[in-house]
Design an enzyme around this catalytic site. Structure first.
Site, short mmCIF file in Angstrom:
data_model
loop_
_atom_site.label_atom_id
_atom_site.label_comp_id
_atom_site.label_asym_id
_atom_site.label_seq_id
_atom_site.Cartn_x
_atom_site.Cartn_y
_atom_site.Cartn_z
N LYS A 86 48.31 31.92 30.63
CA LYS A 86 47.52 31.84 31.87
C LYS A 86 46.16 31.21 31.62
CE LYS A 86 46.26 32.76 36.12
NZ LYS A 86 46.32 33.91 36.99
N HIS A 133 49.28 31.28 43.21
CA HIS A 133 48.72 31.69 44.51
C HIS A 133 48.03 30.55 45.25
CE1 HIS A 133 45.27 32.06 41.87
NE2 HIS A 133 45.66 33.19 41.37
N ASP A 148 50.72 38.25 43.60
CA ASP A 148 49.32 38.44 43.21
C ASP A 148 48.82 39.80 43.68
OD1 ASP A 148 47.01 37.89 41.88
OD2 ASP A 148 46.12 36.71 43.49
O1 DOR Z 1 42.08 38.42 44.18
C1 DOR Z 1 42.30 38.36 42.99
N1 DOR Z 1 42.42 39.46 42.23
N2 DOR Z 1 42.41 37.15 42.42
C2 DOR Z 1 42.51 37.00 41.09
O2 DOR Z 1 42.58 35.88 40.64
C3 DOR Z 1 42.45 38.16 40.20
C4 DOR Z 1 42.88 39.38 40.88
C5 DOR Z 1 42.54 40.65 40.13
O3 DOR Z 1 42.78 40.70 38.92
O4 DOR Z 1 42.06 41.58 40.75
ZN ZN Z 2 46.37 37.07 40.12
#
Ligand code: DOR
Ligand code: ZN
Length: 352
Positions: free
Chosen positions: A107, A182, A255
């Site tokens: 990632k 995403h 996500d």
């Molecule tokens: O909204 C999000 N939450 N976007 C991300 O890229 C990380 C994720 C998180 O780890 O909470």
């Molecule tokens: Zn994520």
């Protein structure tokens, strides 16, 4: 007659499970329906080596235990771990981890782009050695596609990333398997379609269900705040068209990103929407509304596995159009509260 649809068991190609009490709370929600899930590595500290991934994987073992796992379905669940790339990633450890099937992918978080990304990559050139190796061995690169330049408006950060970072990266590594994670804009949809299968993309269910009006009109809704941030309706429409298009390079990635309630409902709230409790039901709602339920199986259960070069799951799940009420909150075994998407409301679809 109640509408019902049976599909091959789906997978979640992008999810956050965290560790400890949060993991014990949310992992069973995913395991209830998904065969596999790509587990994001942005822990504290991040999962940067194969040895750390081996340790992290053990946290999921309780699901496989007949004594502690509530349902037979949960015991089939396989977390697929990923390596958090840093400026100092060891390409040998990365490649060995992939060969040993400890890592399913790596990632790329641009440093400071999102939650726990402080150790991310400061300049993509710093990981060109690792990318060279990944291209050679067929290891997928998963990308958080946003620039971090403070001068770039938060609503433009995905498009700028495509133009400035992703397009050149594609030219430098034409054989690298890339998943743009995403995606949130029509620009990303167009870019991915133009790559004709060389680049995959996950689409979250909250970006399909919401646009920025839902987040900001009539009051600010912290549980809809995530990164990349939810965009205007034009982009939501493009995402819904992409997900239901039947194009093989778009696939399911929730996500789902749980944060304790007090980290969301506060003056400076964390980014992340928790959808793991009802993800497939919410996707079914979108596909139903688009008149595309017949395409749900490809998006949820086939396209992702094919892109990763993995077999599809060999059993099925059945969804029925029967409303279910989402709990007001979930409570972890340490007392922490988690507010799910649609808390206290209903979703029209349920898993039979
Ligand atoms: O909204 C999000 N939450 N976007 C991300 O890229 C990380 C994720 C998180 O780890 O909470
Ligand atoms: Zn994520």
């Amino acid at each position: 007659m109640t509408q019902r649809i049976t599909i091959r068991r789906p997978d979640d190609w992008h999810a956050h499970f965290r560790t400890g009490a949060m993991l014990r709370l949310v992992a069973p929600h995913h395991a209830r329906v998904f065969g596999r899930a790509i587990a994001m590595p942005n822990l504290v500290p991040p999962v940067t080596t194969a040895a750390m991934a081996r340790e992290y994987k053990k946290e999921f073992d309780f699901l496989a235990d007949e004594q502690t796992s509530r349902r037979a379905d949960e015991r089939k669940f396989t977390p697929l771990l990923t390596c958090y790339l840093t400026d100092g990633t060891d390409a040998d450890d990365l490649a060995q981890g992939y060969e040993d099937k400890i890592f399913a992918a790596a990632k790329l978080y641009p440093a400071h782009a999102t939650t726990n990304s402080a150790h991310g990559v400061t300049d993509v050139k710093n990981i060109y050695g690792a990318l060279e190796r990944m291209q050679k061995i067929g290891m997928p690169l998963l990308i958080h596609g946003e620039v971090t330049d403070p001068a770039v408006d938060i609503f433009d950060r995905e498009k700028t990333f495509i133009d400035k970072i992703l397009a050149p990266l594609r030219r430098d590594f034409p054989g690298l398997k890339i998943v743009m994670e995403h995606i949130t804009t029509a620009d990303a949809v167009d870019f991915v379609n133009a790559q004709n299968g060389a680049v995959g993309a996950t689409i979250t269910v909250h970006h399909l269900l919401l646009n920025r009006n839902d987040m900001l009109v009539g009051g600010i809704r912290p549980h809809y705040y995530c990164l990349p941030i939810i965009k205007r309706a034009r982009h939501q429409i493009a995402l819904r068209a992409a997900a239901t298009s039947g194009n093989a390079w778009f696939f399911l990635g929730t996500d789902s990103a749980p944060h304790a309630r007090d980290k969301k409902e506060t003056a400076c709230g964390c980014a992340g929407v928790y959808t793991g409790h009802a993800a497939i039901e919410l996707y079914a709602e979108v596909f139903d509304a688009e008149g595309a339920l017949d395409r749900l199986e490809n998006f949820a259960s086939i396209n992702g596995a094919k892109f990763y070069g993995l077999p599809v799951n060999d059993d099925t799940i059945t969804l029925i159009k029967q409303p279910q009420t989402v709990p007001d909150k979930f409570i972890a075994d340490d007392g922490m509260e988690l507010i799910p998407f649609r808390a206290g409301e209903t979703t029209p679809w349920s898993v039979a």
